[in-house]
Design an enzyme around this catalytic site. Sequence first.
Site: not given
Ligand code: GDP
Length: 425
Positions: A12, A40
């Site tokens: 995440d 994701h």
């Molecule tokens: P992954 O499994 O590593 O892809 O992580 P997630 O899907 O849980 O992504 C984390 C969350 O953070 C998602 O809702 C993204 O849209 C959001 N996200 C990613 N980068 C950023 C950022 O730089 N700022 C903010 N506010 N949200 C972000």
Amino acid sequence: MVKAVVGANWGDEGKGKITDMLGKEADIIVRFQGGANAGHTIINDYGKFALHTLPSGVFYDHTTSIIGNGVALDIPVLFKEIQSIVDQGVPAPKILVSDRAQIVMSYHKNFDAYEEERLAGKSFGSTKSGIAPFYSDKYAKIGFQVSELFDDDLLKEKVVRVAEQKNVLLEHLYHKPLINPDDLYKELLEYKEMIAPYVCDVSLYLYNALKEGKNILLEGQLGSLKDPDHGIYPMVTSSSTLAAYGAIGAGIPPYEIKQIITVCKAYSSAVGAGAFVSEIFGDEADELRRRGGDGGEFGATTGRPRRMGWFDCVASKYGCRMQGTTDVAFTVLDVLGYLEEIPVCVGYEINGEVTTDFPVTHLLEKAKPVLKTLPGWNCDIRGIKKYEDLPENCRKYIEFVEQEIGYPITLISNGPGRDDIIYRK
Ligand code: GDP
């Protein structure tokens, strides 16, 4: 040229967004490990999507999305996911599935749920997607490989053998309904029909693509600390989350991976049980959870609230080292804009001694965080495009973290959108 996007921590970290962004220059995006247990979240012009099986590149019409041999392939989930993105107006993606990928069977999901039930309070916090039973069977050599769907004689013989073995556990350990080999055979035939249009000799496809100079992006799931060898065993996932495994799980030579972009979130979050040294609780955690990510830190698959913590330099330094990081993408930095001061975990105190080296699990469980408090920047940094335009305290935070983890932060993500990114040399 092959690049990998992987996570430094517990997952995440925002890998989906970084993959989506780097996908612009990629010809091929490959999932090389894991299954439909993590997801994701991606936000783009088509809307907001939670992907569990498809690589994040499916939204581009110039990329081919590949499910590599290392993945736990859940065929109905894949099918549903393709359907849902097409239904939301995304052009039908080009998808290839390795003929050597293995299949998550319905009994894997049942066994996952039965085992959680049996362990009750001592459970691993599984998402019950069948991942652990799936990988156990793969290595016990009783899994079903996609290629086997096309060998009817083999299937007919194997379903009997597999049912016989599973039924011993179902009857005597779990006291649950038994598996009928005929039903199993039918399930496999359904899968065959669903998957047939996508099956491909993926390693050969990638070999040829590399010869033609194509750009390949490997997309990791979860992060270093969930790796079964190098993570917080046994609170880990069942397939390697490291970039090195990208070579195996995609079927390419290890020396082809030239860039390893390790994604680190500007604070910590984790799901499931296990030691989490920089964890915070109460109102402090609730506020960060509510403001975190995009719409709060809740699981993409389960909706479970994530455990929250401050940035952990010890875990992230280790996480980056195990990945073989060439570049760090530092994400979700905008979320910290509400804080006057930001604590960071810079060491672990274990049995009275402070270390910055990430320990094995039984010592990790004893570790207490050594915190250092940095001044916050206390403003919204979304929309900023240049590093120099970030508030001074924000740059100091980034530079402090970079110094502590020892790997260059070359990408800074300051919002969930594809363009919310700052490049830094
Ligand atoms: P992954 O499994 O590593 O892809 O992580 P997630 O899907 O849980 O992504 C984390 C969350 O953070 C998602 O809702 C993204 O849209 C959001 N996200 C990613 N980068 C950023 C950022 O730089 N700022 C903010 N506010 N949200 C972000």
